[in-house]
Write an enzyme that holds these catalytic residues in place. Sequence first.
Site, PDB file in Angstrom:
ATOM      1  CG  HIS A  31      -1.937   1.142   1.161  1.00 58.28           C
ATOM      2  ND1 HIS A  31      -3.212   0.972   0.677  1.00 58.28           N
ATOM      3  CD2 HIS A  31      -1.853   2.452   1.516  1.00 58.28           C
ATOM      4  CE1 HIS A  31      -3.877   2.114   0.749  1.00 58.28           C
ATOM      5  NE2 HIS A  31      -3.048   3.035   1.256  1.00 58.28           N
ATOM      6  CG  ASP A 257      -0.739   5.497   3.688  1.00 56.60           C
ATOM      7  OD1 ASP A 257      -1.249   5.369   2.563  1.00 56.60           O
ATOM      8  OD2 ASP A 257      -1.096   6.367   4.489  1.00 56.60           O
TER       9      ASP A 257
END
Length: 306
Positions: A31, A257
């Site tokens: 991610h 992230d």
Amino acid sequence: MSFEKTSGWLDWYAGPSRPKFTLPAGSVDAHCHVFGPGDEFPFAPERKYTPCDASKAQLFALRDHLGFARNVIVQATCHGADNRAMADACRSSNGRARGVATVRRSVTDRELEALHADGVRGVRFNFVKRLVDFTPKDELLEIAARVGQLGWHVVVYFEAVDLPELWDFFTALPTTVVVDHMGRPSVDQPLDGAEFQLFLKFMREHGNVWSKVSCPERLSLAGPPALNGEQSAYRDVVPFARAVVEAFPDRVLWGTDWPHPNLKNHMPDDGLLVDFIPHIATTADLQRKLLVDNPMRLYWPEEFWQ
């Protein structure tokens, strides 16, 4: 094209430490994002924030610095349904990146096939109201049915308080469903409280639901060592993430992230985020499933099953 960053926007941390935790060979950062650069890939007119630039070259440099082998690049909301920056990064990765796109009902089959050739393997539906405008659920169901024919999955981003009203929609999706960041639990509530237990029930009752156990920096109230003097970063998130990993070891993913959009209080050191992993996946077997086997099975099945 020149863009002015949203006031108060925190740029990503340019000097990440080298992790103490050695990642298993073949690990996937499942991610992460790219932002622009804005002069090459303009941000969407309807965006609700304007970020700093965060290029594919900078992402790949971080990948190598931290010890990852591959990335899964998730379309950033600042680009709307213009997937060019994400798709370009996937194409430039020499097969080491896959993508998750944002698409509208108007997308053509030819456009979906082109995204698939670029490396896209999922679409993201965002239900966080402060980030995106509402998209009718019948439109989202139609999109899910179409991408399901390509073998793609659906990534959903929502906040824990909204799970009850979204439950029926999520369970109607005809694909694998990947939940971003454990559905953003409130870590000041008990582990055995109603909110988090509902999320565990959601995963337990629906075997097609996966979860990313990522973004402790987003969920934590305790904060990182630099802010609270603790040895273990984001310690208040650990019990929640560990519970998901141990209950569903074959349906969990993890990602940095990077470049950490919309953080308000601090910008994390990505090396410390990697060092968070052994606190939530406490054995070599769990670490390999979380970082290698599960993302490979979902995003590179042709290599995983050969």
